[in-house]
Design an enzyme around this catalytic site. Structure first.
Site, mmCIF file in Angstrom:
data_model
loop_
_atom_site.group_PDB
_atom_site.id
_atom_site.type_symbol
_atom_site.label_atom_id
_atom_site.label_comp_id
_atom_site.label_asym_id
_atom_site.label_seq_id
_atom_site.Cartn_x
_atom_site.Cartn_y
_atom_site.Cartn_z
ATOM 1 N N LYS A 1 0.832 -1.197 0.000
ATOM 2 C CA LYS A 1 0.000 0.000 0.000
ATOM 3 C C LYS A 1 0.868 1.250 0.000
ATOM 4 O O LYS A 1 2.045 1.217 0.347
ATOM 5 C CB LYS A 1 -0.931 0.013 1.218
ATOM 6 C CG LYS A 1 -0.218 0.257 2.539
ATOM 7 C CD LYS A 1 -1.187 0.296 3.691
ATOM 8 C CE LYS A 1 -0.455 0.630 4.993
ATOM 9 N NZ LYS A 1 -1.338 0.640 6.159
ATOM 10 N N GLY B 1 -8.837 2.184 9.149
ATOM 11 C CA GLY B 1 -8.800 2.401 7.706
ATOM 12 C C GLY B 1 -7.953 1.384 6.976
ATOM 13 O O GLY B 1 -8.376 0.788 5.976
#
Length: 321
Positions: free
Chosen positions: A201, A234
């Site tokens: 990510k 998140g």
């Protein structure tokens, strides 16, 4: 309390951040918490009164520096100072969750390294040793000039999942939500006896991340996403979406040592693909956040064992396994 060594005595105290865990630790150690009043003066300053003698005792003070972080940190520092001035023999700060641990390096010019500052404060206050669990970065141990024992949450989480999926481990895979957690997830997967994959990510800013790629095959697998903490949720919810929608996983579970659960974390978890979130009680999770999706396991026994071994001058490396 557990059997004491000749010429040594022990007392366990707690401030306010996680009193239920502290009571469970004292009970698991075969005793009870020492008497202390920890409150505030009318102007908001922390007020501490130790209501029994600690002269010549080995003192263990249990306090997670979780929300409200600064109040809980000050409670810990002032209690340590009080024990030092009351002639305690040794003082061990038992900090199941070490706040400020994510501020462990400079990521841009003029950033503070707050984890180092907190380490200095605890040391200067008078602590002789730190007992904690799953520091966000193991290198934080080097910020202290005193011994640090960093227990591993996976020693509780891994057996839970190994037993849960004991009949079909070949269909289970552990996933790291980012590159930084690979070492932790590799160890977790080894303990459970399953493979692992990695989410690659890119973090745009604090508490905001974007999933890029999945390194590994999760298709038709039961996925366990493992991390040291869940804060705003998140990252872990994005990872769950990725393994289901991009990777074709069958179902998703999440496991973490510290349930920070700030902001709208609970709402995100409830709306996510995650079937169950397994946390440890290093941070006291209030009743309003304990939804049916969240399962909490206790660290009281492992902390009690560590306290006993430290007190008896025995190695605690056995607890890492």
């Amino acid at each position: 309390m557990f059997d004491t060594n000749k010429g040594k005595e022990v007392k366990i105290f707690s401030a306010n951040s996680n009193m239920p865990l502290a009571k469970d630790v004292a009970k698991a150690a075969g005793g009870w918490l020492g008497e202390a009043d920890v409150g505030v003066f009318s102007d908001g300053e922390i007020a501490v009164t130790i209501k029994e003698s600690v002269r010549g005792f080995d003192v263990f003070v249990i306090q997670s520096t979780s929300e409200p972080v600064n109040d809980n940190l000050m409670e810990l520092l002032i209690m340590i100072d009080a024990f030092k001035r009351a002639s305690a023999r040794n003082i061990t700060a038992v900090v199941p969750y070490f706040g400020y641990s994510r501020q462990d390096r400079k990521t841009k010019p003029r950033d503070p390294i707050s984890a180092r500052l907190v380490a200095d404060l605890i040391t200067v206050a008078g602590a002789d040793r730190i007992l904690t669990m799953d520091l966000h970065s193991p290198q934080i141990q080097g910020f202290f000039g005193i011994p640090v024992d960093d227990l591993q949450g996976m020693s509780i989480l891994a057996p839970y999942f190994k037993d849960k999926f004991r009949d079909n481990l070949e269909d289970v895979i552990c996933v790291s939500p980012d590159i930084g957690s690979v070492a932790r997830v590799r160890s977790f997967s080894h303990r459970v006896g399953i493979g692992f994959a990695i989410i690659d990510k890119r973090r745009q800013k604090a508490n905001v991340s974007e999933v890029m790629n999945i390194i590994g095959d999760v298709k038709d697998k039961t996925v366990i996403i493992t991390d040291d903490m869940i804060d705003t949720a998140g990252s872990i919810c994005n990872a769950a979406t990725a393994v289901i929608e991009r990777g074709g996983a069958k179902e998703v579970y999440a496991a973490a040592t510290h349930g920070v659960l700030s902001g709208d974390a609970i709402e995100k978890l409830e709306k996510s693909y995650i079937k169950e979130v397994v946390l440890l009680n290093t941070i006291n999770i209030p009743a309003e956040k304990r939804t049916p999706k969240i399962k909490v396991l206790s660290v009281a026994n492992i902390l009690a064992q560590a306290i006993e071994r430290i007190f008896k001058d025995m190695p605690i490396s056995i607890l890492f396994n």
